[in-house]
Scaffold this motif. Structure first.
Motif, short mmCIF file in Angstrom:
data_model
loop_
_atom_site.label_atom_id
_atom_site.label_comp_id
_atom_site.label_asym_id
_atom_site.label_seq_id
_atom_site.Cartn_x
_atom_site.Cartn_y
_atom_site.Cartn_z
N GLY A 147 3.77 3.51 4.33
CA GLY A 147 3.12 3.45 5.59
C GLY A 147 4.10 4.20 6.69
O GLY A 147 3.59 4.09 7.88
N THR A 148 4.86 5.15 6.40
CA THR A 148 5.68 5.72 7.37
C THR A 148 5.29 7.41 7.47
O THR A 148 5.75 7.89 8.40
N GLY A 149 4.47 8.04 6.64
CA GLY A 149 4.37 9.15 6.57
C GLY A 149 5.46 10.02 6.11
O GLY A 149 5.41 10.90 6.08
N ARG A 150 6.56 9.41 5.85
CA ARG A 150 7.64 10.25 4.98
C ARG A 150 7.43 9.89 3.55
O ARG A 150 7.35 8.96 3.12
N THR A 151 7.98 11.11 2.92
CA THR A 151 8.05 10.99 1.38
C THR A 151 9.30 11.61 0.98
O THR A 151 9.93 12.51 1.68
N PRO A 152 9.77 11.13 -0.08
CA PRO A 152 10.72 11.88 -0.85
C PRO A 152 10.72 13.09 -1.42
O PRO A 152 9.44 13.54 -1.24
N THR A 153 11.59 14.26 -1.56
CA THR A 153 11.35 15.48 -1.96
C THR A 153 10.73 15.23 -3.21
O THR A 153 10.90 14.25 -4.22
N GLY A 204 4.00 5.73 -1.77
CA GLY A 204 4.62 5.85 -0.52
C GLY A 204 3.94 7.13 0.59
O GLY A 204 4.48 8.04 0.16
N SER A 205 3.15 6.65 1.31
CA SER A 205 2.67 7.60 2.10
C SER A 205 2.00 9.03 1.37
O SER A 205 1.97 10.28 1.74
N VAL A 206 1.51 8.67 0.24
CA VAL A 206 0.54 9.88 -0.59
C VAL A 206 -0.71 9.99 0.15
O VAL A 206 -1.61 8.75 0.72
N LYS A 207 -1.10 11.19 0.41
CA LYS A 207 -2.34 11.71 1.12
C LYS A 207 -2.90 12.97 0.65
O LYS A 207 -2.21 13.63 -0.32
#
Ligand code: PEP
Length: 254
Positions: A170-176, A208-211
């Motif tokens: 829900g943060t818009g951040r993703t791991p590499t 996690g923030s998948v779009k």
């Protein structure tokens, strides 16, 4: 992705009957993308309605109680969600671990409860930002897997693991992509250690923030067998974009 990619939408505490139309639209789109396995986990109140409206997609629950039944006001058992039409249940989501104090032992007991009534289970694991910064991400996830995964007969046919770094939800951040791949390889190794060779077939989802616009890159990472999607699963428009990315990923591989 050796197996059929699995894209699961987690609606969390969103959705009234008005949203059934959205599920129907997702189901229609899935009919054109049959190489991808698509599922939704709506609030428990909508499981039955969506199961009735959707012909192709999987429908599941977001949680279940550990017990078969009894004096547990407000709780819902695995048998009940199955009766409502759920084919799977998500257990150990980080929001439940955090908001309801669910321990690894609770998560495992819920997973066992699901298996006991012959429905599938998606077991969620993932480190917090502090744990990652401290270099403990893989150790934390390994210990969650050790203590949360169910054991016993038919586990391998029914279990999926979802790796969801808490700081990416829900943060818009993703791991590499590299970090996702490294974690997924570590999870595969752990699954093989726990279950033996058959664990090769267990799908490991990233969440996690998948779009739609980052799905291709995340799904391309080593050992990623699909995605668990929160926010972007709430409309057919955004969710189908992710399913399309999974289908295209498959095209590139074959
Ligand atoms: C989730 O809830 O499982 C999740 C991954 O949420 P989001 O996609 O919104 O980060």
């Amino acid at each position: 992705m050796a197996q059929r990619p699995y894209i699961v939408g987690n609606w969390k505490m969103h959705g009234t009957r008005a949203m059934v139309a959205e599920a129907r639209a997702i189901d229609r789109a899935a009919e054109r993308l049959i190489k991808v396995e698509v599922a939704l986990a709506p609030p428990a109140t909508l499981i039955q309605a969506i199961r009735k409206e959707a012909s192709l997609i999987g429908v599941g629950a977001q949680d279940c109680h550990t017990a078969e039944g009894g004096a547990h006001t407000g709780d819902i058992s695995a048998a009940m969600v199955k009766d409502a039409g759920a084919g799977f249940v998500i257990v150990g989501h980080s929001e439940r671990r955090a908001n309801h104090g669910e321990t690894d032992a609770d998560v495992r007991a819920k997973a066992q409860a699901a298996l006991a009534v012959s429905i599938n289970v998606i077991v969620c694991v993932g480190e917090t930002e502090g744990q990652r910064d401290a270099g403990q991400a893989e150790a934390v996830v390994a210990s969650q897997l050790d203590a949360s995964l169910p054991r016993g007969e038919h586990v391998l046919e029914r279990v999926t693991v979802a790796y969801e770094p808490v700081w990416a939800i829900g943060t818009g951040r993703t791991p590499t992509t590299e970090d996702v791949a490294a974690m997924h390889r570590a999870i595969r190794a752990k699954l093989l250690e726990i279950y033996g060779e058959g664990a090769e077939a267990v799908r490991i989802l990233y969440g996690g923030s998948v779009k739609a616009d980052n799905a291709a890159a995340l799904l391309a990472a080593d050992e990623v067998g699909g995605a668990l999607v929160g926010g972007a699963s709430l409309t057919a428009e955004s969710f189908v974009g992710i399913v399309v990315a999974a289908a295209e990923r498959l095209e590139h591989h074959h």
